[in-house]
Design a protein around this motif. Structure first.
Motif, PDB file in Angstrom:
ATOM      1  N   GLY A   8     -12.152  -1.850 -14.360  1.00 11.89           N
ATOM      2  CA  GLY A   8     -12.120  -1.239 -13.121  1.00 11.89           C
ATOM      3  C   GLY A   8     -12.033  -2.348 -11.908  1.00 11.89           C
ATOM      4  O   GLY A   8     -12.778  -3.670 -12.862  1.00 11.89           O
ATOM      5  N   SER A   9     -11.490  -2.930 -10.692  1.00 16.39           N
ATOM      6  CA  SER A   9     -11.614  -4.139 -10.362  1.00 16.39           C
ATOM      7  C   SER A   9     -12.923  -4.181  -8.954  1.00 16.39           C
ATOM      8  O   SER A   9     -13.224  -4.892  -9.418  1.00 16.39           O
ATOM      9  N   THR A  14     -18.241   1.712  -5.446  1.00 15.76           N
ATOM     10  CA  THR A  14     -19.122   3.029  -4.377  1.00 15.76           C
ATOM     11  C   THR A  14     -19.694   3.534  -5.361  1.00 15.76           C
ATOM     12  O   THR A  14     -19.784   3.636  -6.545  1.00 15.76           O
ATOM     13  N   GLY A  16     -18.641   6.440  -5.855  1.00 15.48           N
ATOM     14  CA  GLY A  16     -18.544   7.688  -6.428  1.00 15.48           C
ATOM     15  C   GLY A  16     -18.216   7.672  -7.866  1.00 15.48           C
ATOM     16  O   GLY A  16     -18.188   7.423  -8.852  1.00 15.48           O
ATOM     17  N   HIS A  17     -18.100   5.656  -8.148  1.00 14.42           N
ATOM     18  CA  HIS A  17     -18.288   5.244  -9.428  1.00 14.42           C
ATOM     19  C   HIS A  17     -19.212   5.240  -9.905  1.00 14.42           C
ATOM     20  O   HIS A  17     -19.369   5.151 -11.138  1.00 14.42           O
ATOM     21  N   ILE A  36     -12.511  -6.670 -14.387  1.00 14.53           N
ATOM     22  CA  ILE A  36     -11.284  -7.112 -14.316  1.00 14.53           C
ATOM     23  C   ILE A  36     -11.533  -8.135 -13.447  1.00 14.53           C
ATOM     24  O   ILE A  36     -11.904  -8.452 -12.619  1.00 14.53           O
ATOM     25  N   LYS A  41      -4.542  -6.181  -7.393  1.00 14.70           N
ATOM     26  CA  LYS A  41      -4.732  -5.966  -5.816  1.00 14.70           C
ATOM     27  C   LYS A  41      -5.644  -7.592  -5.363  1.00 14.70           C
ATOM     28  O   LYS A  41      -5.524  -8.063  -6.242  1.00 14.70           O
ATOM     29  N   LEU A  73      -6.552  -4.758 -21.773  1.00 19.39           N
ATOM     30  CA  LEU A  73      -7.818  -3.994 -21.620  1.00 19.39           C
ATOM     31  C   LEU A  73      -8.086  -3.198 -23.315  1.00 19.39           C
ATOM     32  O   LEU A  73      -9.376  -3.919 -23.564  1.00 19.39           O
ATOM     33  N   ARG A  87     -12.156   7.079 -17.496  1.00 21.69           N
ATOM     34  CA  ARG A  87     -11.449   6.968 -15.892  1.00 21.69           C
ATOM     35  C   ARG A  87     -11.722   7.918 -14.927  1.00 21.69           C
ATOM     36  O   ARG A  87     -12.147   9.227 -15.840  1.00 21.69           O
ATOM     37  N   ARG A  90      -9.674  11.359  -8.614  1.00 20.73           N
ATOM     38  CA  ARG A  90     -10.249  11.489  -7.995  1.00 20.73           C
ATOM     39  C   ARG A  90      -9.548  12.773  -7.267  1.00 20.73           C
ATOM     40  O   ARG A  90      -9.488  14.053  -6.662  1.00 20.73           O
ATOM     41  N   TYR A  97      -0.156   7.562 -12.403  1.00 18.66           N
ATOM     42  CA  TYR A  97      -0.765   6.208 -12.592  1.00 18.66           C
ATOM     43  C   TYR A  97      -2.087   5.970 -13.864  1.00 18.66           C
ATOM     44  O   TYR A  97      -1.869   5.465 -14.931  1.00 18.66           O
ATOM     45  N   MET A 101      -1.106   4.822 -17.632  1.00 22.35           N
ATOM     46  CA  MET A 101      -1.364   3.710 -18.093  1.00 22.35           C
ATOM     47  C   MET A 101      -2.143   5.049 -19.264  1.00 22.35           C
ATOM     48  O   MET A 101      -2.816   3.398 -20.486  1.00 22.35           O
ATOM     49  N   LEU A 126     -13.044   9.311  -1.969  1.00 17.98           N
ATOM     50  CA  LEU A 126     -14.199   7.489  -1.170  1.00 17.98           C
ATOM     51  C   LEU A 126     -12.629   6.392  -1.982  1.00 17.98           C
ATOM     52  O   LEU A 126     -12.577   6.909  -2.719  1.00 17.98           O
ATOM     53  N   SER A 128     -12.677   1.294  -2.547  1.00 20.33           N
ATOM     54  CA  SER A 128     -13.251   0.752  -2.021  1.00 20.33           C
ATOM     55  C   SER A 128     -12.361   0.119  -1.089  1.00 20.33           C
ATOM     56  O   SER A 128     -13.347  -0.368   0.092  1.00 20.33           O
ATOM     57  N   SER A 129     -11.837   0.025  -0.694  1.00 23.40           N
ATOM     58  CA  SER A 129     -10.492  -0.407   0.558  1.00 23.40           C
ATOM     59  C   SER A 129     -10.557   0.942   1.494  1.00 23.40           C
ATOM     60  O   SER A 129     -11.223  -0.547   2.492  1.00 23.40           O
TER      61      SER A 129
END
Ligand code: COA
Length: 156
Positions: A8-9, A14, A16-17, A36, A41, A73, A87, A90, A97, A101, A126, A128-129
């Protein structure tokens, strides 16, 4: 040995991760949290900062390794001898997506399986943004992120 990769980025990690990583570490012999290097983004935190916040959050968990990667990956997974990609899902909106992937990765590397963890309902909203936005606007993020991240965000 069952090695799983959670990519992930993580900009930033958070709770959640954290929940997904902890649950995955109960199922596998090792979980590699792979940050990554150049996310699609634009990242708020540098690679070193993202890795450091993860390391601080999992300092005491032996089965979790923090690393970074670039390129495909599946190539990284092969290099680490991992045949599972973890992965989190949520909401239904994540599905398209993630499905795309997972199928693309399977096409490139049929022996690598993607496993999905349903997020805990507490973290289903939740991202990150949102955490970055709340912190920027002076809101309280202490229950949304590990303390290493909360400290870093408040020092920025
Ligand atoms: N709890 C809280 N937030 C979560 C979450 C959870 N359980 N699961 C995902 N998120 C959030 C993240 O915080 C992030 O939020 P943001 O958009 O506000 O920043 C968002 O969901 C998605 O982030 P992430 O899970 O890090 O995915 P990503 O899209 O940034 O990264 C990679 C996806 C790195 C796995 C993918 O781009 C990749 O594999 N790249 C390598 C190149 C490659 O192989 N390409 C071919 C792939 S088909």
């Amino acid at each position: 040995m069952k090695v799983a990769i959670y990519p992930g980025s993580f900009d930033p990690i958070t709770n959640g991760h954290v929940d997904i990583i902890k649950r995955a570490s109960e199922l596998f012999d090792k979980v590699i949290v792979a940050v990554i290097r150049n996310p699609e983004k634009k990242a708020r935190f540098s690679l070193d900062e993202r890795v450091e916040m993860l390391q601080q959050s999992f300092r005491t968990v032996k089965l979790v390794e923090v690393d970074s990667f670039d390129g495909l990956l599946v190539d990284y997974a092969k290099k680490k001898k991992a045949n599972i990609i973890v992965r989190g899902l949520r909401a239904v909106s994540d599905f398209d997506y993630e499905f795309q992937m997972a199928l693309t990765n399977r096409k490139m590397a049929p022996k690598i399986e993607t496993l999905f963890f349903m997020t805990d309902y507490k973290y289903s909203y939740l991202s990150s943004s949102f955490v970055k936005q709340i912190a920027r606007l002076g809101g309280d993020i202490s229950e949304l992120v590990p303390s290493a991240v909360a400290n870093k965000l408040s020092s920025k």
